[in-house]
Structure formats: C-alpha cells, structure tokens
Enzyme design. Sequence first.
Site, mmCIF file in Angstrom:
data_model
loop_
_atom_site.group_PDB
_atom_site.id
_atom_site.type_symbol
_atom_site.label_atom_id
_atom_site.label_comp_id
_atom_site.label_asym_id
_atom_site.label_seq_id
_atom_site.Cartn_x
_atom_site.Cartn_y
_atom_site.Cartn_z
ATOM 1 N N GLY A 149 52.814 20.849 -31.018
ATOM 2 C CA GLY A 149 52.034 20.541 -32.216
ATOM 3 C C GLY A 149 51.932 19.022 -32.357
ATOM 4 N N PHE A 150 52.509 18.484 -33.428
ATOM 5 C CA PHE A 150 52.461 17.037 -33.713
ATOM 6 C C PHE A 150 51.007 16.559 -33.818
ATOM 7 C CE2 PHE A 150 56.601 17.871 -32.101
ATOM 8 C CZ PHE A 150 57.430 17.114 -32.900
ATOM 9 N N HIS A 151 50.243 17.240 -34.622
ATOM 10 C CA HIS A 151 48.866 16.817 -34.872
ATOM 11 C C HIS A 151 48.335 17.515 -36.126
ATOM 12 C CE1 HIS A 151 48.337 20.390 -32.145
ATOM 13 N NE2 HIS A 151 47.593 20.744 -33.180
ATOM 14 N N THR A 152 47.178 17.048 -36.561
ATOM 15 C CA THR A 152 46.423 17.773 -37.583
ATOM 16 C C THR A 152 45.017 17.988 -37.037
ATOM 17 O OG1 THR A 152 45.793 17.827 -39.914
ATOM 18 C CG2 THR A 152 45.484 15.753 -38.818
ATOM 19 N N ARG A 180 51.235 19.600 -38.341
ATOM 20 C CA ARG A 180 52.156 20.682 -37.996
ATOM 21 C C ARG A 180 52.998 20.336 -36.769
ATOM 22 N NH1 ARG A 180 47.305 23.289 -36.641
ATOM 23 N NH2 ARG A 180 46.649 22.158 -38.479
#
Length: 326
Positions: A49-52, A97
């Site tokens: 994840g580690f993004h929007t 997230r």
Amino acid sequence: MKNCRIIDFKKIGNSDVGFLIALEGNREVPFNIKRIYYIYNVPKEIKRGFHTHKRLEQVLICMNGSVKIKVDDGNEKKIIELNDPSKGLYIGPGVWREMYDFNQNLVLLVLASEYYDESDYIRDYEEFMKYKNNKKNKSIKDVFIHDKAIVDSRSIGAGTKVWGFTHILPDAEIGENCNICEHVFIENDVKIGNNVTIKCGVYIWDGVFIEDDVFVGPCVTFINDIHPRSKMYPETFERTFIKKGSSLGANSTIMGGITIGSYSTIGAGSVVLKNVKNYEIVVGNPAKPIGYNCQCGAKLKKRNNIYKCKCGKSYKIIDSILKSIF
Ligand code: T46
C-alpha cells in the site's frame, strides 16, 4: 471516518449448507465495478500500500486469512483488521492506506471503480498531506453565497448559488451550477452533482449521494438511520443514492439505503421505502409505481409495447428495465 467504512454483506444460506454472497455494482458495492484484482501469497513481514488514490473507489474483501489495514484521511487514523469474507472495507478517494500483518493464507479481493491508472496514485506521504491541505484551503470561485448562509465546505462548483439560512458542513462536495435554496442543511458525507436544485427546508444527512440534474422539492425528508435511538449511533449510516435526472416531490420521505433510479419521479408527500426503477413514477404511502415518465418529465403512453412521449422520445421494457430506444 469519511470515505472509509465497513460494509456488511447479506449472507444467503446457513452453516449446514454454507453461504453465498452476491455483490452487484451500485447496490451492495457503492459504485460501478470496472476492475477486479486480488492479492495473495504475501510474506508476513511485507508491508504494501503506502499510497492514496485521487479518484478511485475500492471495496477490499478478505476471502481467506487476515490482514491489517491502516487508513488515514489526513485528520484521523484507524487500524482495521479484515478476516471475514462477509465484510467489505470501502475506501474512497483521498484515504492513505498501509497493509501489513499478512496471514500467509490471505487472499484479498479488490473491487475497483476505475481501470488501472498510475497517475491516480499519490505514493509519497508528504505529497498526500499537501494534497489534502490544498483541498481544505481551496478558495471557492464563481459561487454566490448569501451573506446569511454558513458555508464551511470548499468543494463547491462554479455557478452554484447558496441562499440565506443554509448551512453546509466542511466535507460536503457540491457540483457546478446548483441552486441551494433557503433553510437547507447539508452534512459532511454528502455528494451533490451538477445542475441540482435543492428547494427550501431540506436536510441532507451523511450518506446521501445526489447525481447531476436532480430536483429535490421543498421539505423532502431523507433518513439515514433505520433504527434511530437518542444518543446511540450506528457504526455506519445508510447510503442513499438519488440518480441522475430524478425528481423528488415536495414533502416526500426517502428511506435510507435505497436507490432512486434515473429520471424517476416521486410524487409529492410519498413515503418511499424501496428502490425506484429508472423512469418510474411512484406515489403514496408506501409509494407504489403508477407508470413511467420520459426524461423530459411527461408521463409516457404505452402502445404496442412501446412507450412514447409527446417530445418524440420512445422507450421499451428490455429485461424488465425501461430503456430509451430512439
Ligand atoms: C490498494 C491495495 C488494496 C497494475 O498493473 N494493475 C492494477 O490493476 C494494479 C492494482 C496494480 N498494477 C501494478 C502497479 C504496481 O507496479 O502492480 C504493482 C503493484 O501495485 P500497487 O502498488 O497498487 O499494489 P499494492 O498492493 O500496494 O496496493 C493495491 C492497490 O493498488 C491499492 O489501491 O488499496 O492493493
């Protein structure tokens, strides 16, 4: 958290015969499903994840195993464990997230509202926070706001008018060229499209989504909690969808969790408890169908299985849905 919530799916069956869950776009899943993908065989120590996403909406369903998901909308952070295929995690646009603690048997199914598009990602946390703050501080342009209105939202499209004694909360999103008359209250988890008319005395609660060209008559009542109790709040409010071009007559009451179909008409004073089909006219308490109307609003006349309007448009019922044929 706005734009992030658990959806409980309806299970068909029992523990003797097993369960079946059916998901349909724009019904259990609150968008049109354009893409499905799944994540599996992820080593436990890996984090993903580690993004929007700027526009994408998703529902994540843990089909097997478990995973933890940290969600963050820039104001509030939450950790959610997914371990049950009868629950979906809805994540709307603008939610950061991070996924971790993958159980080796995990199969995570994702239903997505758009095709894959790398330009829709923000993969850097600082950039994400800047993006959220820009949205918050955006100045609204070409919007008429009466000096006796309270408008906390910055997401209001050009050409929209907001009249006196109306209050709009900060996270509400309102499109272009709308007319929001006097004594209207709009909560946070509300989206209103373009060219929408909201007449006087309407309260639009969290979970109400109104598409383009909708007419909401005076004193229409929306419901977002089906079992209300003072000081007791449901985990999530019902979600009600008012589709493009429909009209809600004066004083009608719209039950939470239903969809009012495109170009349908709700008669004045009706109490609508069930979904309304596209082009349908419903009246009464409880509201019942009495025919169909055209996109222009005139009642359709049926001859030889064709529904014709004086404006020249024709419609036919195909697979029990009225469709425009020419
Ligand atoms: C999310 C969680 C739940 C594609 O080529 N097509 C696709 O449809 C997707 C989703 C990804 N990709 C490529 C793009 C990257 O090079 O696959 C690679 C990994 O994708 P991503 O970084 O998006 O993977 P995750 O596991 O970090 O996140 C994914 C979703 O993309 C994301 O939105 O919420 O699953």
